[in-house]
Design a protein around this motif. Structure first.
Motif, PDB file in Angstrom:
ATOM      1  N   LYS A  80     113.610  55.442 -31.682  1.00 37.36           N
ATOM      2  CA  LYS A  80     112.207  55.883 -31.667  1.00 37.36           C
ATOM      3  C   LYS A  80     112.082  57.347 -31.271  1.00 37.36           C
ATOM      4  O   LYS A  80     111.148  58.029 -31.685  1.00 37.36           O
ATOM      5  CB  LYS A  80     111.378  55.034 -30.702  1.00 37.36           C
ATOM      6  CG  LYS A  80     111.062  53.656 -31.221  1.00 37.36           C
ATOM      7  CD  LYS A  80     110.236  52.895 -30.196  1.00 37.36           C
ATOM      8  CE  LYS A  80     109.828  51.538 -30.720  1.00 37.36           C
ATOM      9  NZ  LYS A  80     109.000  50.800 -29.748  1.00 37.36           N
ATOM     10  N   LYS A  81     113.015  57.846 -30.465  1.00 35.90           N
ATOM     11  CA  LYS A  81     112.962  59.241 -29.994  1.00 35.90           C
ATOM     12  C   LYS A  81     113.483  60.240 -31.023  1.00 35.90           C
ATOM     13  O   LYS A  81     113.284  61.435 -30.850  1.00 35.90           O
ATOM     14  CB  LYS A  81     113.776  59.379 -28.706  1.00 35.90           C
ATOM     15  CG  LYS A  81     113.161  58.661 -27.532  1.00 35.90           C
ATOM     16  CD  LYS A  81     114.044  58.785 -26.323  1.00 35.90           C
ATOM     17  CE  LYS A  81     113.479  57.981 -25.166  1.00 35.90           C
ATOM     18  NZ  LYS A  81     114.366  58.016 -23.997  1.00 35.90           N
ATOM     19  N   GLY A 105     114.979  52.126 -28.368  1.00 41.54           N
ATOM     20  CA  GLY A 105     114.423  53.234 -27.605  1.00 41.54           C
ATOM     21  C   GLY A 105     114.950  54.570 -28.088  1.00 41.54           C
ATOM     22  O   GLY A 105     114.200  55.540 -28.266  1.00 41.54           O
TER      23      GLY A 105
END
Length: 124
Positions: free
Chosen positions: A122-123, A119
Motif C-alpha cells: 500500500k505504501k 502494508g
C-alpha cells in the motif's frame, strides 16, 4: 484473517497442547482453507487493484491499471509460493503420499507476513 488469527490458530494450539490431534487437524484444515481464500482475495484486491474479481463477470480498469505497475517479481514469487503451498491442503492427496498440515506457528507466520506485505504494498 481475524478468524484464522483469533480462532482457528489459538484453538489448534490448545488442542495440540492437550494432545487432541483430531481437533488440531480440524482447525488447521480450516485455517489453511481460510488462508487460501484470503490469498485469492488479496491478489484480487491489492495485487491487481480490483481489476479482476472471481465473482464479477466484467473487468474494471478505469483508474486502476496504474497501480498494477507496482507489482514486482518478488510479489509474484511470494504469491506463487503461498498459493502452491496452501493448495496442497485444499486438494485430495493420494493415500500413498499424504500431505501433512503445517504447524500452527507456520500458518501464523504466513498470516503475519501477508499482513506485512499488504502494508508495504500500500505504501508503494
Amino acid at each position: 484473517m481475524n478468524r484464522i488469527r483469533d480462532h482457528h490458530l489459538p484453538t489448534a494450539l490448545k488442542a495440540q497442547a492437550a494432545g487432541n490431534f483430531d481437533d488440531v487437524d480440524t482447525h488447521l484444515r480450516a485455517a489453511c482453507g481460510d488462508f487460501r481464500i484470503l490469498l485469492e482475495s488479496t491478489i484480487e484486491q491489492h495485487l491487481f487493484n480490483g481489476v479482476l474479481n472471481r465473482f464479477r463477470p466484467d473487468i474494471q480498469t478505469k483508474g486502476k491499471l496504474g497501480k498494477i505497475s507496482k507489482i514486482t517479481a518478488d510479489d509474484i514469487s511470494l504469491f506463487d509460493e503461498l498459493m502452491t503451498w496452501y493448495s496442497k491442503f485444499e486438494h485430495s492427496a493420494p493415500k500413498e503420499t499424504p500431505v501433512a498440515r503445517p504447524e500452527p506457528s507456520v500458518v501464523k507466520k504466513d498470516v503475519e507476513n501477508l499482513l506485512a506485505w499488504i502494508g508495504e504494498f500500500k505504501k508503494r
